[in-house]
Design a protein around this motif. Structure first.
Motif, PDB file in Angstrom:
ATOM      1  N   VAL A 138      32.757  -8.170   2.133  1.00 21.19           N
ATOM      2  CA  VAL A 138      33.243  -7.149   3.080  1.00 21.19           C
ATOM      3  C   VAL A 138      34.759  -6.986   2.972  1.00 21.19           C
ATOM      4  CG1 VAL A 138      33.537  -6.595   5.525  1.00 21.19           C
ATOM      5  CG2 VAL A 138      31.334  -7.421   4.699  1.00 21.19           C
ATOM      6  N   CYS A 139      35.500  -8.082   2.918  1.00 19.26           N
ATOM      7  CA  CYS A 139      36.966  -8.005   2.789  1.00 19.26           C
ATOM      8  C   CYS A 139      37.368  -7.289   1.503  1.00 19.26           C
ATOM      9  CB  CYS A 139      37.561  -9.413   2.827  1.00 19.26           C
ATOM     10  SG  CYS A 139      37.392 -10.247   4.422  1.00 19.26           S
ATOM     11  N   SER A 140      36.680  -7.647   0.404  1.00 17.08           N
ATOM     12  CA  SER A 140      37.010  -7.016  -0.879  1.00 17.08           C
ATOM     13  C   SER A 140      36.712  -5.524  -0.848  1.00 17.08           C
ATOM     14  CB  SER A 140      36.220  -7.689  -2.004  1.00 17.08           C
ATOM     15  OG  SER A 140      36.542  -9.060  -2.093  1.00 17.08           O
ATOM     16  N   ARG A 141      35.586  -5.149  -0.247  1.00 22.40           N
ATOM     17  CA  ARG A 141      35.222  -3.735  -0.194  1.00 22.40           C
ATOM     18  C   ARG A 141      36.180  -2.938   0.692  1.00 22.40           C
ATOM     19  NH1 ARG A 141      28.769  -5.065   0.354  1.00 22.40           N
ATOM     20  NH2 ARG A 141      28.360  -5.281  -1.890  1.00 22.40           N
ATOM     21  N   VAL A 142      36.639  -3.555   1.779  1.00 22.06           N
ATOM     22  CA  VAL A 142      37.603  -2.862   2.643  1.00 22.06           C
ATOM     23  C   VAL A 142      38.901  -2.577   1.881  1.00 22.06           C
ATOM     24  CG1 VAL A 142      39.076  -3.114   4.682  1.00 22.06           C
ATOM     25  CG2 VAL A 142      36.652  -3.714   4.811  1.00 22.06           C
ATOM     26  N   LEU A 143      39.389  -3.571   1.155  1.00 19.31           N
ATOM     27  CA  LEU A 143      40.612  -3.373   0.379  1.00 19.31           C
ATOM     28  C   LEU A 143      40.398  -2.353  -0.739  1.00 19.31           C
ATOM     29  CD1 LEU A 143      41.838  -7.062   0.192  1.00 19.31           C
ATOM     30  CD2 LEU A 143      42.905  -5.193   1.440  1.00 19.31           C
ATOM     31  N   ALA A 144      39.231  -2.405  -1.402  1.00 21.31           N
ATOM     32  CA  ALA A 144      38.935  -1.421  -2.453  1.00 21.31           C
ATOM     33  C   ALA A 144      38.825  -0.017  -1.873  1.00 21.31           C
ATOM     34  CB  ALA A 144      37.641  -1.806  -3.172  1.00 21.31           C
ATOM     35  N   ALA A 145      38.215   0.073  -0.674  1.00 22.80           N
ATOM     36  CA  ALA A 145      38.096   1.384  -0.029  1.00 22.80           C
ATOM     37  C   ALA A 145      39.468   1.946   0.316  1.00 22.80           C
ATOM     38  CB  ALA A 145      37.234   1.268   1.226  1.00 22.80           C
ATOM     39  N   SER A 146      40.399   1.070   0.716  1.00 18.55           N
ATOM     40  CA  SER A 146      41.762   1.526   1.010  1.00 18.55           C
ATOM     41  C   SER A 146      42.409   2.140  -0.228  1.00 18.55           C
ATOM     42  CB  SER A 146      42.603   0.357   1.531  1.00 18.55           C
ATOM     43  OG  SER A 146      42.037  -0.190   2.702  1.00 18.55           O
ATOM     44  N   LEU A 147      42.223   1.472  -1.372  1.00 15.38           N
ATOM     45  CA  LEU A 147      42.772   2.023  -2.615  1.00 15.38           C
ATOM     46  C   LEU A 147      42.110   3.351  -2.973  1.00 15.38           C
ATOM     47  CD1 LEU A 147      43.047  -1.210  -4.826  1.00 15.38           C
ATOM     48  CD2 LEU A 147      44.899   0.015  -3.669  1.00 15.38           C
ATOM     49  N   LEU A 148      40.805   3.428  -2.768  1.00 14.86           N
ATOM     50  CA  LEU A 148      40.097   4.674  -3.101  1.00 14.86           C
ATOM     51  C   LEU A 148      40.565   5.831  -2.229  1.00 14.86           C
ATOM     52  CD1 LEU A 148      36.415   3.483  -3.693  1.00 14.86           C
ATOM     53  CD2 LEU A 148      38.060   4.272  -5.399  1.00 14.86           C
ATOM     54  N   VAL A 149      40.729   5.572  -0.931  1.00 16.98           N
ATOM     55  CA  VAL A 149      41.159   6.638  -0.020  1.00 16.98           C
ATOM     56  C   VAL A 149      42.574   7.104  -0.349  1.00 16.98           C
ATOM     57  CG1 VAL A 149      41.710   7.167   2.384  1.00 16.98           C
ATOM     58  CG2 VAL A 149      39.612   5.933   1.827  1.00 16.98           C
ATOM     59  N   LEU A 150      43.457   6.144  -0.611  1.00 15.10           N
ATOM     60  CA  LEU A 150      44.859   6.491  -0.831  1.00 15.10           C
ATOM     61  C   LEU A 150      45.127   7.041  -2.233  1.00 15.10           C
ATOM     62  CD1 LEU A 150      46.568   3.458   0.936  1.00 15.10           C
ATOM     63  CD2 LEU A 150      46.332   5.790   1.794  1.00 15.10           C
ATOM     64  N   TYR A 151      44.354   6.590  -3.201  1.00 13.41           N
ATOM     65  CA  TYR A 151      44.634   7.003  -4.574  1.00 13.41           C
ATOM     66  C   TYR A 151      43.505   7.787  -5.235  1.00 13.41           C
ATOM     67  CZ  TYR A 151      48.483   3.649  -4.274  1.00 13.41           C
ATOM     68  OH  TYR A 151      49.618   2.976  -3.902  1.00 13.41           O
ATOM     69  N   GLY A 152      42.383   7.952  -4.577  1.00 16.39           N
ATOM     70  CA  GLY A 152      41.238   8.579  -5.236  1.00 16.39           C
ATOM     71  C   GLY A 152      41.117  10.077  -5.052  1.00 16.39           C
ATOM     72  N   ILE A 153      41.836  10.645  -4.075  1.00 17.65           N
ATOM     73  CA  ILE A 153      41.686  12.084  -3.822  1.00 17.65           C
ATOM     74  C   ILE A 153      42.134  12.900  -5.023  1.00 17.65           C
ATOM     75  CG2 ILE A 153      42.451  13.995  -2.375  1.00 17.65           C
ATOM     76  CD1 ILE A 153      42.584  12.108  -0.042  1.00 17.65           C
ATOM     77  N   GLY A 154      43.232  12.460  -5.648  1.00 20.48           N
ATOM     78  CA  GLY A 154      43.737  13.202  -6.804  1.00 20.48           C
ATOM     79  C   GLY A 154      42.762  13.218  -7.968  1.00 20.48           C
ATOM     80  N   PRO A 155      42.340  12.052  -8.490  1.00 18.32           N
ATOM     81  CA  PRO A 155      41.381  12.055  -9.610  1.00 18.32           C
ATOM     82  C   PRO A 155      40.059  12.736  -9.279  1.00 18.32           C
ATOM     83  CG  PRO A 155      42.442   9.913  -9.419  1.00 18.32           C
ATOM     84  CD  PRO A 155      42.846  10.695  -8.220  1.00 18.32           C
ATOM     85  N   LEU A 156      39.515  12.477  -8.082  1.00 23.30           N
ATOM     86  CA  LEU A 156      38.256  13.117  -7.715  1.00 23.30           C
ATOM     87  C   LEU A 156      38.428  14.623  -7.569  1.00 23.30           C
ATOM     88  CD1 LEU A 156      36.840  10.561  -5.114  1.00 23.30           C
ATOM     89  CD2 LEU A 156      36.064  10.944  -7.463  1.00 23.30           C
ATOM     90  N   GLY A 157      39.561  15.038  -6.994  1.00 21.82           N
ATOM     91  CA  GLY A 157      39.812  16.466  -6.869  1.00 21.82           C
ATOM     92  C   GLY A 157      39.930  17.152  -8.213  1.00 21.82           C
ATOM     93  N   PHE A 158      40.573  16.490  -9.174  1.00 21.80           N
ATOM     94  CA  PHE A 158      40.691  17.063 -10.509  1.00 21.80           C
ATOM     95  C   PHE A 158      39.323  17.192 -11.172  1.00 21.80           C
ATOM     96  CE2 PHE A 158      41.315  16.465 -15.117  1.00 21.80           C
ATOM     97  CZ  PHE A 158      42.081  17.590 -15.372  1.00 21.80           C
ATOM     98  N   ILE A 159      38.474  16.188 -11.005  1.00 18.70           N
ATOM     99  CA  ILE A 159      37.124  16.248 -11.583  1.00 18.70           C
ATOM    100  C   ILE A 159      36.334  17.399 -10.973  1.00 18.70           C
ATOM    101  CG2 ILE A 159      34.933  15.014 -11.768  1.00 18.70           C
ATOM    102  CD1 ILE A 159      36.577  12.415 -11.888  1.00 18.70           C
ATOM    103  N   VAL A 160      36.435  17.579  -9.650  1.00 19.03           N
ATOM    104  CA  VAL A 160      35.722  18.666  -8.981  1.00 19.03           C
ATOM    105  C   VAL A 160      36.211  20.024  -9.488  1.00 19.03           C
ATOM    106  CG1 VAL A 160      35.381  19.812  -6.760  1.00 19.03           C
ATOM    107  CG2 VAL A 160      35.173  17.329  -6.924  1.00 19.03           C
ATOM    108  N   ASP A 161      37.511  20.177  -9.615  1.00 14.89           N
ATOM    109  CA  ASP A 161      38.064  21.454 -10.087  1.00 14.89           C
ATOM    110  C   ASP A 161      37.614  21.768 -11.496  1.00 14.89           C
ATOM    111  OD1 ASP A 161      39.306  21.862  -7.715  1.00 14.89           O
ATOM    112  OD2 ASP A 161      41.309  21.271  -8.368  1.00 14.89           O
TER     113      ASP A 161
END
Length: 454
Positions: free
Chosen positions: A92-115
């Motif tokens: 759970v601790c590891s997933r919370v920290l990974a989720a923080s990275l995904l939220v803060l840094y994942g919008i850009g890469p995911l947005g580019f893939i969607v576009d």
């Protein structure tokens, strides 16, 4: 800890370390590009959320340096808690920290893939390949590291299988499945809007003739008006109309041009019509005032002329000319006229200078013999000799190529004297300037400046 999990942890640490090194090696640099409007939700979401994510990141040291602190803390939590017999808490601790990275840094890469999945043309809105590297380079490494962390703490397959069987057999799952199916149908409908639509080229737009813009109502008129400007060439008609209607909703915002959206925005059409009518009324009032000035300031000759012609005119470049020879096009008469600033002549070519920004109250008078010299009320008076080889002295604006003045060579070809009188305009009241041209038979090429402009 299995070898599979160790491999993913190593990949997470390697990716985050690469991101940290990349950020440290960056020098101060900038990137500028001129994008254009397209329906690219990934780019819009990334740019709109960038300031908020940056603000949150400033208060979370664990996600700095390419996510290395978050990966190290997640690994230690997972390893220590697993050794203590609390693997679930470690995951759970590891997933919370990974989720923080995904939220803060994942919008850009995911947005580019969607576009890219929606429309390859969205690459240009990101600034092309250079723009993608500039905007996404610092966030790809922590994004990949977060995915590696999630893979490292993934639950073994046999446990997942037992859990799924229990879920599938539950009554709540069956009820939720029906609701999810209905929601899925609704979700598919707007997803269809992401497909590229029809683009109407400007060549297929009908000619509007002289109809005013506020009378060109409808979607087609809007599309054709925008296409005719050469912009939005890669935007579908559907998206362009959505853009136009959004601009109409935001009107009258200062940065929105009413002319562009008038065909589909009644409020903008009313404003455009009102502005046009106001400009027309102002123009007509100025025209009437100028004509009144010309009518009330007519020249009263001291001796009777053969003929008098009057015209209110204007010039593109402040030059009135009479051409009687093809050689006149390339002769240096303009530089000669600029010596006295009013008039000059060569055989078959006569030139009179004026101000290009004001109307001209032009009067032309022809005489059988030399008229008296008049300087009172005039700012500049110059007389030159002129030889007419064809007997056609017709003053005109060379750019317009026409004039209402008659032929001033009333005795046919031969030698004439041309006396030009000039009165300056009133720049404060924007009143016209005045020109009086006297033409009479006479020999001699000498230039006589009866009054020099002050």
């Amino acid at each position: 800890m299995s070898w599979r999990s160790r491999s993913w942890w190593a990949g997470a640490l390697l990716a985050s370390s690469a991101g940290m090194i990349y950020n440290f090696t960056l020098t101060a640099r900038g990137f500028a590009f001129f994008g254009f409007y397209m329906f690219c939700p990934g780019k819009d979401a990334y740019f709109e959320s960038a300031w908020l994510l940056g603000l949150v990141t400033d208060w979370m040291p664990l996600v700095w340096y390419g996510g290395v602190p978050a990966v190290v803390v997640a690994f230690l939590a997972h390893w220590i808690l697993t050794r203590l017999g609390r693997p679930l808490i470690g995951r759970v601790c590891s997933r919370v920290l990974a989720a923080s990275l995904l939220v803060l840094y994942g919008i850009g890469p995911l947005g580019f893939i969607v576009d890219m999945a929606i429309d390859r043309g969205c690459l240009e809105t990101w600034g092309g390949p250079d723009g993608v590297v500039f905007f996404l380079g610092p966030v790809v490494a922590p994004f990949v590291a977060a995915l590696c962390v999630l893979a490292a703490v993934r639950t073994p397959k046999h446990r997942v299988r037992r859990f799924l069987i229990r879920v599938l057999r539950s009554r709540g799952f069956r009820r939720g499945l029906a609701a999810a199916a209905a929601l899925g149908v609704l979700a598919i409908l707007p997803a269809g809007d992401l497909m590229a639509g029809v683009i109407t080229p400007a060549s297929r737009c009908p000619s509007e003739g002289g109809s005013p813009i506020w009378d060109r109502a409808g979607s087609r008129a809007f599309l054709c008006g925008v296409r005719s400007t050469g912009g939005f060439a890669d935007i579908s008609d559907r998206d362009l109309l959505a853009y136009g209607r959004a601009m109409c909703e935001a009107y009258p915002r200062r940065d929105i041009s009413p002319h562009e959206i008038a065909p589909i925005c009644p409020r903008a059409a009313v404003d455009v019509k009102a502005r046009y009518e106001a400009e027309e009324a102002e123009y007509e009032a100025q025209e009437a005032a100028n004509q009144k000035v010309c009518d009330t300031s007519r020249h009263r000759p001291l001796v009777r002329p053969v003929r008098v012609a009057r015209e209110r005119t204007w010039t593109d470049y402040g030059v009135l000319e009479s051409f009687e020879s093809e050689d006149a096009i390339d002769d240096p008469l303009l530089s000669v006229a600029q010596r006295n600033g009013l008039v000059a002549s060569l055989p078959g070519h006569l030139m009179i200078l004026s101000h290009s920004d004001f109307d001209i109250c032009l009067t032309a008078e022809t005489y059988r013999k030399r008229p008296p010299v008049e300087v009172k009320g005039w700012d500049h008076v110059v007389e030159v000799g002129y030889e007419s080889p064809t007997g056609q002295i017709e003053l005109m604006d060379p750019m317009a190529g026409e004039s209402d003045l008659p032929n001033l060579a009333f005795r046919g070809k031969g030698h004439y004297r041309v006396r030009v009188h000039y009165r300056l305009p009133d720049s404060k009241g924007w009143t016209p300037q005045h020109l009086l041209v006297m033409v009479y038979p006479g020999k001699g090429d000498q230039v006589v400046e009866h009054r020099r402009r002050p």
